[in-house]
Design a protein around this motif. Structure first.
Motif, PDB file in Angstrom:
ATOM      1  N   ASP A 284       0.832  -1.212   0.000  1.00 40.17           N
ATOM      2  CA  ASP A 284       0.000   0.000   0.000  1.00 40.17           C
ATOM      3  C   ASP A 284       0.863   1.258   0.000  1.00 40.17           C
ATOM      4  OD1 ASP A 284      -2.203  -1.618   0.060  1.00 40.17           O
ATOM      5  OD2 ASP A 284      -2.680  -1.268   2.181  1.00 40.17           O
ATOM      6  N   ALA A 285       1.963   1.229   0.762  1.00 40.49           N
ATOM      7  CA  ALA A 285       2.828   2.409   0.852  1.00 40.49           C
ATOM      8  C   ALA A 285       3.440   2.760  -0.500  1.00 40.49           C
ATOM      9  CB  ALA A 285       3.922   2.176   1.887  1.00 40.49           C
ATOM     10  N   ASP A 288       0.682   4.046  -2.879  1.00 35.82           N
ATOM     11  CA  ASP A 288       0.296   5.427  -2.570  1.00 35.82           C
ATOM     12  C   ASP A 288       1.379   6.422  -2.978  1.00 35.82           C
ATOM     13  OD1 ASP A 288      -2.069   4.487  -1.525  1.00 35.82           O
ATOM     14  OD2 ASP A 288      -1.410   4.590   0.569  1.00 35.82           O
ATOM     15  N   ALA A 289       2.637   6.008  -2.870  1.00 32.26           N
ATOM     16  CA  ALA A 289       3.742   6.921  -3.179  1.00 32.26           C
ATOM     17  C   ALA A 289       3.952   7.110  -4.673  1.00 32.26           C
ATOM     18  CB  ALA A 289       5.031   6.419  -2.535  1.00 32.26           C
ATOM     19  N   ARG A 333       9.700  11.045  -2.023  1.00 33.02           N
ATOM     20  CA  ARG A 333       8.371  10.414  -2.007  1.00 33.02           C
ATOM     21  C   ARG A 333       8.296   9.336  -0.924  1.00 33.02           C
ATOM     22  NH1 ARG A 333       4.622  10.396  -6.668  1.00 33.02           N
ATOM     23  NH2 ARG A 333       5.135  12.187  -7.990  1.00 33.02           N
ATOM     24  N   LEU A 334       9.342   8.535  -0.797  1.00 30.58           N
ATOM     25  CA  LEU A 334       9.349   7.484   0.214  1.00 30.58           C
ATOM     26  C   LEU A 334       9.366   8.073   1.622  1.00 30.58           C
ATOM     27  CD1 LEU A 334      11.876   4.985  -1.424  1.00 30.58           C
ATOM     28  CD2 LEU A 334       9.416   4.658  -1.147  1.00 30.58           C
ATOM     29  N   GLU A 337       5.851   9.458   2.307  1.00 31.77           N
ATOM     30  CA  GLU A 337       4.823   8.408   2.463  1.00 31.77           C
ATOM     31  C   GLU A 337       4.991   7.654   3.772  1.00 31.77           C
ATOM     32  OE1 GLU A 337       1.610   6.192   2.079  1.00 31.77           O
ATOM     33  OE2 GLU A 337       2.136   7.846   0.713  1.00 31.77           O
ATOM     34  N   ARG A 339       6.471   8.815   6.369  1.00 29.69           N
ATOM     35  CA  ARG A 339       6.503   9.799   7.462  1.00 29.69           C
ATOM     36  C   ARG A 339       7.761   9.645   8.292  1.00 29.69           C
ATOM     37  NH1 ARG A 339       1.254   8.071   6.854  1.00 29.69           N
ATOM     38  NH2 ARG A 339      -0.303   9.678   6.500  1.00 29.69           N
TER      39      ARG A 339
END
Length: 346
Positions: A284-285, A288-289, A333-334, A337, A339
């Motif tokens: 999912d991560a 989403d990224a 981006r990573l 995503e 955090r």
């Protein structure tokens, strides 16, 4: 003798759908792995029993991982490149099947909206549409499902097919450590006494290319950690499958729970990740990224993605500058995503 638990109904339904066809094109996902290849091989055998004489297994991408190359060679799997015309222009009675993936245009080069006859998969997915669908997210490997089919349909299970299915289950579950269910153990028990142990050993220990070792070494040199998350890159490489091998290795580093490795292969950025952190769903991560610029996804603990270089490739002919831009954008981006806090270490 170990037995697989099953009502036999999915296998019977598959046989009935195959009986409607006189030819079948089995499409592997891009850059197919042993789970996909063994499943395609098994479906071809099952189709033969159902009376289909014209059978072909197709793929796109590359078969570059040394285990995947050995798998194709040692099991003598006849593969051909997939041409979209195979799906678009197929005559009546010619079936189109997906194994280990499920939706046209996602991790394959089948045009979106193409009608599909058969889908057998264990990966998370939505929007699956086919005449026959066996989608079991609860099992650890698609080869597990095909082992059930082979048994229930009394398909000819020679040593090569048994070995291929057994190796695929072991590889997909990381030797029964990832996503394993009772079904995998039952399938392995059923296959074990029919498999060729010497062939299994050859599949498990293929030679490694120097380019793969170089890519892994580059990933080790470029690693950066933020807390328990490690992000690294291999630069530019021709060895796409060195990325998951580098991620596997780096994820074992003390203090690291999540490792994500990326690199430039051809005109695309490829990513591969591994995690043991239960708070992170890596598939999912990554989706989403990067879903807005490419394709990504996978399991909770194992995922990957591909992003076309696009404007990056046209922006500069300087490879060093290109790598720097890619590293900055992908890492940002990573970090966003996942955090991750500021600060890193080697």
């Amino acid at each position: 003798m170990s037995q697989l638990s099953s009502t036999g109904q999915p296998a019977a339904d598959l046989h009935d759908h195959l009986a409607d066809g006189d030819a079948i094109t089995i499409v592997c996902h891009n850059n197919p792995d042993p789970d996909c290849l063994a499943s395609a091989l098994a479906l071809g055998r099952i189709a033969a029993v159902a009376g289909i004489d014209e059978r072909r297994i197709c793929y796109n991408g590359e078969i570059s991982h040394q285990q995947n190359r050995a798998f194709v060679t040692l099991l003598d799997i006849d593969l051909e490149r997939f041409d979209p015309a195979m799906a678009r222009d197929r005559p009546s009675g010619s079936l189109l099947a997906f194994v280990d993936h499920s939706v046209p245009g996602r991790n394959n080069r089948v045009p979106e909206g193409t009608p599909v006859d058969i889908v057998v998969d264990h990966h998370p997915a939505e929007g699956i549409d086919a005449r026959f669908v066996d989608h079991r997210e609860g099992v650890g490997a698609t080869a597990t499902i095909f082992t059930e089919y082979v048994r229930d349909l009394d398909t000819d299970l020679d040593a090569e097919l048994a070995t291929g299915l057994l190796f695929a289950i072991r590889r997909e579950t990381l030797d029964f450590l990832r996503g394993t269910t009772r079904a995998e153990y039952e399938a392995a028990g059923f296959l074990h006494e029919r498999a060729d142990t010497d062939l299994l050993r050859q599949l498990a220990s293929p030679s490694v290319t120097g380019a793969t070792l170089d890519a892994i070494a580059t990933a080790i040199d470029n690693r950066r950690t933020r807390g328990s998350v490690l992000i690294s890159h291999v630069g530019r490489t021709t060895e796409r499958d060195a990325l998951p091998q580098a991620a596997d290795y780096l994820q074992t580093l003390e203090g690291v729970e999540t490792a994500i490795v990326f690199g430039i292969v051809g005109r695309s950025i490829h990513l591969s990740g591994r995690t043991t952190d239960p708070r992170i769903h890596l598939g999912d991560a990554l989706e989403d990224a990067f879903a807005d610029v490419g394709t990504a996804g996978g399991h909770q603990d194992m995922a990957g993605g591909e992003v076309p270089l696009g404007v990056f490739a046209d922006y500069t002919a300087d490879d060093e500058q290109l790598l720097a831009m890619v590293e900055a954008v992908v890492s940002d981006r990573l970090v966003a995503e996942l955090r991750l806090s500021e600060g890193s270490s080697g």
